[in-house]
Design a protein around this motif. Structure first.
Motif, PDB file in Angstrom:
ATOM      1  N   UNK A   2       0.476  -1.150   0.122  1.00  0.00           N
ATOM      2  CA  UNK A   2       0.420  -0.263  -0.516  1.00  0.00           C
ATOM      3  C   UNK A   2       0.905   1.278   0.048  1.00  0.00           C
ATOM      4  N   UNK A   3       1.317   1.800  -1.146  1.00  0.00           N
ATOM      5  CA  UNK A   3       1.971   3.117  -1.283  1.00  0.00           C
ATOM      6  C   UNK A   3       1.393   4.291  -0.525  1.00  0.00           C
ATOM      7  N   UNK A   4       1.945   4.886  -0.025  1.00  0.00           N
ATOM      8  CA  UNK A   4       1.334   6.373   0.707  1.00  0.00           C
ATOM      9  C   UNK A   4       1.896   7.462  -0.716  1.00  0.00           C
ATOM     10  N   UNK A   5       1.333   8.676  -0.280  1.00  0.00           N
ATOM     11  CA  UNK A   5       1.809   9.994  -0.979  1.00  0.00           C
ATOM     12  C   UNK A   5       3.005  10.342  -0.724  1.00  0.00           C
ATOM     13  N   UNK A   6       3.577  11.330  -1.118  1.00  0.00           N
ATOM     14  CA  UNK A   6       4.989  11.829  -0.031  1.00  0.00           C
ATOM     15  C   UNK A   6       4.132  12.963   0.861  1.00  0.00           C
ATOM     16  N   UNK A   7       3.237  13.503   0.027  1.00  0.00           N
ATOM     17  CA  UNK A   7       2.325  13.822   1.431  1.00  0.00           C
ATOM     18  C   UNK A   7       2.050  13.715   3.061  1.00  0.00           C
ATOM     19  N   UNK A  41       8.543  -0.212  -6.306  1.00  0.00           N
ATOM     20  CA  UNK A  41       9.601  -0.407  -5.010  1.00  0.00           C
ATOM     21  C   UNK A  41      10.658   1.079  -5.200  1.00  0.00           C
ATOM     22  N   UNK A  42      11.522   1.140  -5.731  1.00  0.00           N
ATOM     23  CA  UNK A  42      12.464   1.511  -5.974  1.00  0.00           C
ATOM     24  C   UNK A  42      12.341   3.010  -5.783  1.00  0.00           C
ATOM     25  N   UNK A  43      10.376   3.362  -7.078  1.00  0.00           N
ATOM     26  CA  UNK A  43       9.781   4.917  -7.110  1.00  0.00           C
ATOM     27  C   UNK A  43       9.861   5.256  -5.938  1.00  0.00           C
ATOM     28  N   UNK A  44       9.228   4.366  -4.643  1.00  0.00           N
ATOM     29  CA  UNK A  44       8.703   4.290  -3.220  1.00  0.00           C
ATOM     30  C   UNK A  44       9.415   4.339  -2.785  1.00  0.00           C
ATOM     31  N   UNK A  45      10.890   3.815  -2.503  1.00  0.00           N
ATOM     32  CA  UNK A  45      11.875   3.927  -1.933  1.00  0.00           C
ATOM     33  C   UNK A  45      12.810   5.849  -1.792  1.00  0.00           C
TER      34      UNK A  45
END
Length: 60
Positions: A2-7, A41-45
């Motif tokens: 579950x990816x979270x936004x930068x905010x 995954x890499x973008x999220x990291x």
């Protein structure tokens, strides 16, 4: 995942961000090279690192 936004990431504590980054790092070997899942995954990291950098530069 579950990816979270930068905010949303900015609302997390530093320890939570580090734990999330650690879990993602440990999951990378299971993700095939050049797969969309690994790229996400890499973008999220990268987003997590941006928020951690922001915390480091914020006035104390």
């Amino acid at each position: 995942m579950n990816e979270l936004s930068v905010r949303e990431l900015m609302k997390l504590a530093r320890a939570e961000l580090c734990g999330l980054a650690n879990r993602l790092t440990l999951s990378l070997p299971a993700r095939p090279e050049q797969s969309a899942e690994r790229t996400r995954t890499l973008r999220y990291m990268h987003d997590i690192r941006r928020v951690l950098d922001w915390y480091d530069q914020a006035p104390k």
